[in-house]
Write a protein that holds these residues in place. Sequence first.
Motif, PDB file in Angstrom:
ATOM      1  N   GLU A   1       2.956   9.851 -10.134  1.00 37.08           N
ATOM      2  CA  GLU A   1       2.374   9.835 -11.409  1.00 37.08           C
ATOM      3  C   GLU A   1       1.565  11.533 -11.328  1.00 37.08           C
ATOM      4  O   GLU A   1       1.474  11.822 -12.311  1.00 37.08           O
ATOM      5  N   SER A   2       0.973  11.674 -10.138  1.00 36.04           N
ATOM      6  CA  SER A   2       0.419  12.965 -10.139  1.00 36.04           C
ATOM      7  C   SER A   2       1.126  14.131 -10.241  1.00 36.04           C
ATOM      8  O   SER A   2       0.735  15.253 -10.741  1.00 36.04           O
ATOM      9  N   LYS A   3       2.455  14.154  -9.813  1.00 31.77           N
ATOM     10  CA  LYS A   3       3.432  15.024 -10.097  1.00 31.77           C
ATOM     11  C   LYS A   3       3.786  15.290 -11.422  1.00 31.77           C
ATOM     12  O   LYS A   3       3.882  16.392 -11.796  1.00 31.77           O
ATOM     13  N   PHE A   4       3.815  14.148 -12.255  1.00 32.08           N
ATOM     14  CA  PHE A   4       4.459  14.137 -13.741  1.00 32.08           C
ATOM     15  C   PHE A   4       3.268  13.805 -14.466  1.00 32.08           C
ATOM     16  O   PHE A   4       2.690  12.750 -14.434  1.00 32.08           O
TER      17      PHE A   4
ATOM     18  N   VAL B   1       0.769  -1.266   0.146  1.00 33.59           N
ATOM     19  CA  VAL B   1       0.143   0.048   0.135  1.00 33.59           C
ATOM     20  C   VAL B   1       0.717   1.186   0.095  1.00 33.59           C
ATOM     21  O   VAL B   1       0.488   2.120  -0.655  1.00 33.59           O
ATOM     22  N   PHE B   2       2.027   1.185   0.886  1.00 30.67           N
ATOM     23  CA  PHE B   2       2.753   2.515   0.856  1.00 30.67           C
ATOM     24  C   PHE B   2       3.293   2.591  -0.539  1.00 30.67           C
ATOM     25  O   PHE B   2       3.482   3.697  -1.043  1.00 30.67           O
ATOM     26  N   ASN B   3       3.987   1.447  -1.131  1.00 31.65           N
ATOM     27  CA  ASN B   3       4.625   1.644  -2.454  1.00 31.65           C
ATOM     28  C   ASN B   3       3.343   2.143  -3.734  1.00 31.65           C
ATOM     29  O   ASN B   3       4.158   3.066  -4.339  1.00 31.65           O
ATOM     30  N   GLN B   4       2.409   1.709  -3.491  1.00 30.05           N
ATOM     31  CA  GLN B   4       1.302   2.272  -4.333  1.00 30.05           C
ATOM     32  C   GLN B   4       0.888   3.710  -3.958  1.00 30.05           C
ATOM     33  O   GLN B   4       0.915   4.456  -5.193  1.00 30.05           O
TER      34      GLN B   4
END
Length: 92
Positions: A37-40, A27-30
């Motif tokens: 992904e939201s930053k780029f 969950v942490f890695n996800q």
Amino acid sequence: MEQVQPKINVQLPNEVTTAITAKVFDVFNQAQDNARESKFPLYMSKKQACEYLNISNSTMNEWINSSDIPYKHIGKTYRFNRNDLDKFMATK
């Protein structure tokens, strides 16, 4: 008036502890992946792609000149697909 909470010490089997730990890490890695992904954006400029891959502009230029890295050249600008970059880096 303060309530007293009883302390309960429960010993879980190793299999359960291991499964919980693995799930927490998943969950942490996800969450980290989602934040990244939201930053780029899906399609990035050359500067954004360098930042995303954590490489210098000169390294990016070398990869572009050798046609190693997947990109689209539109006019005077370069565009890099985030998914293609992920696949490319997996082969490096």
